[in-house]
Design a protein around this motif. Structure first.
Motif, mmCIF file in Angstrom:
data_model
loop_
_atom_site.group_PDB
_atom_site.id
_atom_site.type_symbol
_atom_site.label_atom_id
_atom_site.label_comp_id
_atom_site.label_asym_id
_atom_site.label_seq_id
_atom_site.Cartn_x
_atom_site.Cartn_y
_atom_site.Cartn_z
ATOM 1 N N ASP A 74 4.258 23.550 35.369
ATOM 2 C CA ASP A 74 3.983 24.593 34.376
ATOM 3 C C ASP A 74 3.734 24.000 32.989
ATOM 4 O O ASP A 74 4.201 24.526 31.980
ATOM 5 C CB ASP A 74 5.154 25.586 34.294
ATOM 6 C CG ASP A 74 5.286 26.431 35.550
ATOM 7 O OD1 ASP A 74 4.279 26.560 36.270
ATOM 8 O OD2 ASP A 74 6.379 26.956 35.814
ATOM 9 N N ARG A 106 10.230 20.105 38.210
ATOM 10 C CA ARG A 106 10.324 20.396 39.636
ATOM 11 C C ARG A 106 11.496 19.591 40.155
ATOM 12 O O ARG A 106 11.637 18.411 39.857
ATOM 13 C CB ARG A 106 9.045 19.983 40.356
ATOM 14 C CG ARG A 106 9.054 20.243 41.864
ATOM 15 C CD ARG A 106 7.771 19.711 42.480
ATOM 16 N NE ARG A 106 7.735 19.911 43.921
ATOM 17 C CZ ARG A 106 8.238 19.071 44.815
ATOM 18 N NH1 ARG A 106 8.865 17.972 44.398
ATOM 19 N NH2 ARG A 106 8.144 19.304 46.103
ATOM 20 N N THR A 125 20.800 28.095 31.361
ATOM 21 C CA THR A 125 20.853 26.640 31.263
ATOM 22 C C THR A 125 21.442 26.277 29.920
ATOM 23 O O THR A 125 21.610 27.138 29.038
ATOM 24 C CB THR A 125 19.454 26.011 31.445
ATOM 25 O OG1 THR A 125 19.587 24.592 31.545
ATOM 26 C CG2 THR A 125 18.541 26.348 30.273
ATOM 27 N N ARG A 160 7.614 30.540 46.092
ATOM 28 C CA ARG A 160 7.899 31.866 45.549
ATOM 29 C C ARG A 160 7.375 32.960 46.458
ATOM 30 O O ARG A 160 8.015 33.988 46.655
ATOM 31 C CB ARG A 160 7.288 31.993 44.157
ATOM 32 C CG ARG A 160 8.019 31.178 43.090
ATOM 33 C CD ARG A 160 7.169 31.001 41.861
ATOM 34 N NE ARG A 160 7.859 30.240 40.825
ATOM 35 C CZ ARG A 160 7.246 29.609 39.830
ATOM 36 N NH1 ARG A 160 5.919 29.631 39.753
ATOM 37 N NH2 ARG A 160 7.941 28.942 38.931
ATOM 38 N N LYS A 210 11.890 21.933 31.568
ATOM 39 C CA LYS A 210 12.194 22.109 32.983
ATOM 40 C C LYS A 210 11.396 21.106 33.798
ATOM 41 O O LYS A 210 10.494 20.438 33.290
ATOM 42 C CB LYS A 210 11.839 23.535 33.438
ATOM 43 C CG LYS A 210 10.377 23.908 33.228
ATOM 44 C CD LYS A 210 10.125 25.362 33.604
ATOM 45 C CE LYS A 210 8.681 25.762 33.324
ATOM 46 N NZ LYS A 210 8.412 27.163 33.708
ATOM 47 N N LEU A 239 16.007 23.806 35.558
ATOM 48 C CA LEU A 239 16.005 23.936 34.107
ATOM 49 C C LEU A 239 16.843 22.818 33.500
ATOM 50 O O LEU A 239 17.967 22.565 33.938
ATOM 51 C CB LEU A 239 16.564 25.299 33.701
ATOM 52 C CG LEU A 239 15.868 26.529 34.301
ATOM 53 C CD1 LEU A 239 16.477 27.811 33.736
ATOM 54 C CD2 LEU A 239 14.373 26.496 34.031
ATOM 55 N N GLU A 268 14.373 30.238 37.436
ATOM 56 C CA GLU A 268 13.903 30.255 36.049
ATOM 57 C C GLU A 268 14.694 31.222 35.175
ATOM 58 O O GLU A 268 14.690 31.095 33.947
ATOM 59 C CB GLU A 268 12.420 30.633 35.980
ATOM 60 C CG GLU A 268 11.489 29.612 36.593
ATOM 61 C CD GLU A 268 11.137 29.919 38.037
ATOM 62 O OE1 GLU A 268 9.985 29.694 38.424
ATOM 63 O OE2 GLU A 268 12.037 30.389 38.782
ATOM 64 N N GLU A 269 15.372 32.186 35.801
ATOM 65 C CA GLU A 269 16.132 33.179 35.047
ATOM 66 C C GLU A 269 17.632 32.908 35.054
ATOM 67 O O GLU A 269 18.412 33.722 34.579
ATOM 68 C CB GLU A 269 15.841 34.577 35.605
ATOM 69 C CG GLU A 269 14.387 34.999 35.443
ATOM 70 C CD GLU A 269 14.118 36.374 36.013
ATOM 71 O OE1 GLU A 269 15.078 37.165 36.113
ATOM 72 O OE2 GLU A 269 12.960 36.657 36.368
ATOM 73 N N SER A 273 11.334 23.695 43.968
ATOM 74 C CA SER A 273 11.998 24.674 43.129
ATOM 75 C C SER A 273 12.055 24.152 41.699
ATOM 76 O O SER A 273 11.840 22.975 41.443
ATOM 77 C CB SER A 273 13.413 24.982 43.642
ATOM 78 O OG SER A 273 14.208 23.818 43.613
ATOM 79 N N ILE A 274 12.339 25.054 40.779
ATOM 80 C CA ILE A 274 12.417 24.713 39.359
ATOM 81 C C ILE A 274 13.850 24.324 39.005
ATOM 82 O O ILE A 274 14.796 24.977 39.422
ATOM 83 C CB ILE A 274 11.973 25.905 38.492
ATOM 84 C CG1 ILE A 274 10.458 26.112 38.600
ATOM 85 C CG2 ILE A 274 12.363 25.697 37.038
ATOM 86 C CD1 ILE A 274 9.639 25.058 37.902
#
Length: 356
Positions: free
Chosen positions: A263, A97, A71, A332, A95, A107, A67-68, A104-105
């Motif tokens: 999310d 899955r 992108t 996570r 974003k 983006l 997530e960090e 995992s995510i």
């Protein structure tokens, strides 16, 4: 891409307000315009206000969670020697899955002002898929416009218009022939200078053709759809940001039929606001809206004021959202545990070495 100032790249007060005077004097904001596997392309201005195009390695963010990672559409602060510092807070984020078994995510794009939900007037059209995109966009308060393409190949477009307006009467819908640039002028009304518009839709709906038409060039590769099922072939394999002659930026994305929602609980509730409001009138707070007595939603369906399809899709998206969030939370947690194990192991190794 040619720029004269940061505004051409979508720089606004939202990003400016994140910098103090010292940062403005010692750091340079660059925008991510393309994402490859190990490299990101950025464009900005150097200290002499000259345009500069950089290729940065994703190595700088190797220790950060997905997530960090940067992108496309992100703003990155760089030192004066063009070394990355950090990503500015995002105004919006799309974003999903990641596809497959891995939780995992992934983006898709950041700092989008408007989303063109592109779909065709043929068998590819799906109101359920449109609502999926709407839910993801609503989570970040991104304005949406449905763009119906291939109208030149459709004998009657009214059923497609009615399908959207019946479920979402206030959602803007535009009809275009992507291969005829003269019909695309209506879309330019949604693309203002300094704004970023992303195109999202399945393969073969005409996203790349739309970009070529709006730019007046043939930068994006296109391909015909399969005749038997109206499905397209993947011609765009990476995300890219394009500037338009009249100002504004267009972001193309690879075709995605499967956009696993994550999310986005508030986005789902916003997209199905009528159902969410009705749910508060149910007799029981934990009502599942299936067979419970005193269910306000079931009464609306019986009265013909609410579609069963709409309720079914609402349940589908909420269930998927819950399932994916639980999978990500477990992933996570496992990643954090593994990180602690590595750190403890490293400490132990260093301890034994110090005794030697």
């Amino acid at each position: 891409m040619q720029i004269h100032n940061l505004f051409d790249l979508g720089w606004t007060h939202y990003f400016q307000s994140q910098l103090d005077l010292a940062s403005l004097e010692s750091q340079l904001p660059f925008r991510v315009v393309s994402v490859q596997r190990n490299l990101i392309d950025c464009i900005g201005l150097d200290r002499d206000y000259q345009q500069k195009h950089l290729h940065l390695s994703t190595y700088y963010w190797r220790d950060k969670p997905p997530e960090e990672h940067p992108t496309i559409g992100d703003w990155i602060l760089l030192k004066l020697d063009f070394q990355p510092l950090h990503i500015l807070e995002r105004k919006s984020l799309i974003k999903r899955r990641s596809a497959g078994r891995e939780s995992s995510i992934q983006l898709i794009a950041a700092n989008i002002d408007t989303l063109f939900i592109v779909t065709s007037c043929n068998a590819e059209f799906s109101i359920n898929r449109i609502e999926r995109y709407l839910s993801i966009a609503a989570e970040s308060s991104i304005h949406c416009v449905v763009v119906l393409t291939k109208v030149d190949l459709c004998a009657d477009t009214i059923p497609y218009l009615e399908a959207v307006s019946h479920s979402h009467p206030e959602l803007p819908v535009e009809l275009v022939n992507a291969t005829d640039a003269s019909t695309l002028s209506i879309l330019k009304n949604w693309i203002k200078p300094g704004q970023t518009v992303a195109l999202l839709g399945s393969s073969g709906v005409g996203k790349s053709t739309l970009i070529n038409g709006l730019k007046g060039s043939q930068e994006q590769t296109t391909a015909a759809i399969r005749e038997n099922d109206s499905k397209g072939r993947h011609t765009t394999t990476s995300r890219s940001l394009h500037d338009l002659p009249g100002g504004g930026l267009l972001l193309d994305t690879p075709g995605m039929r499967e956009l696993q929602i994550v999310d986005s609980e508030e986005g789902i509730k916003a997209t199905f606001a009528d159902i969410d409001i009705l749910a508060k009138k149910c007799r029981f707070k934990n009502c599942q809206h299936t067979t419970e007595p005193g269910c306000a939603i079931i009464e609306e369906i019986k009265a013909g004021r609410l579609e069963q399809r709409r309720l079914d899709n609402y349940h589908t998206l909420l269930s998927e959202q819950t399932r994916n969030n639980e999978s990500l939370a477990e992933r996570r947690s496992n990643d954090r545990a593994l990180g602690r194990f590595y750190k403890n192991t490293l400490k132990t190794v260093r301890k034994f070495k110090s005794r030697e």
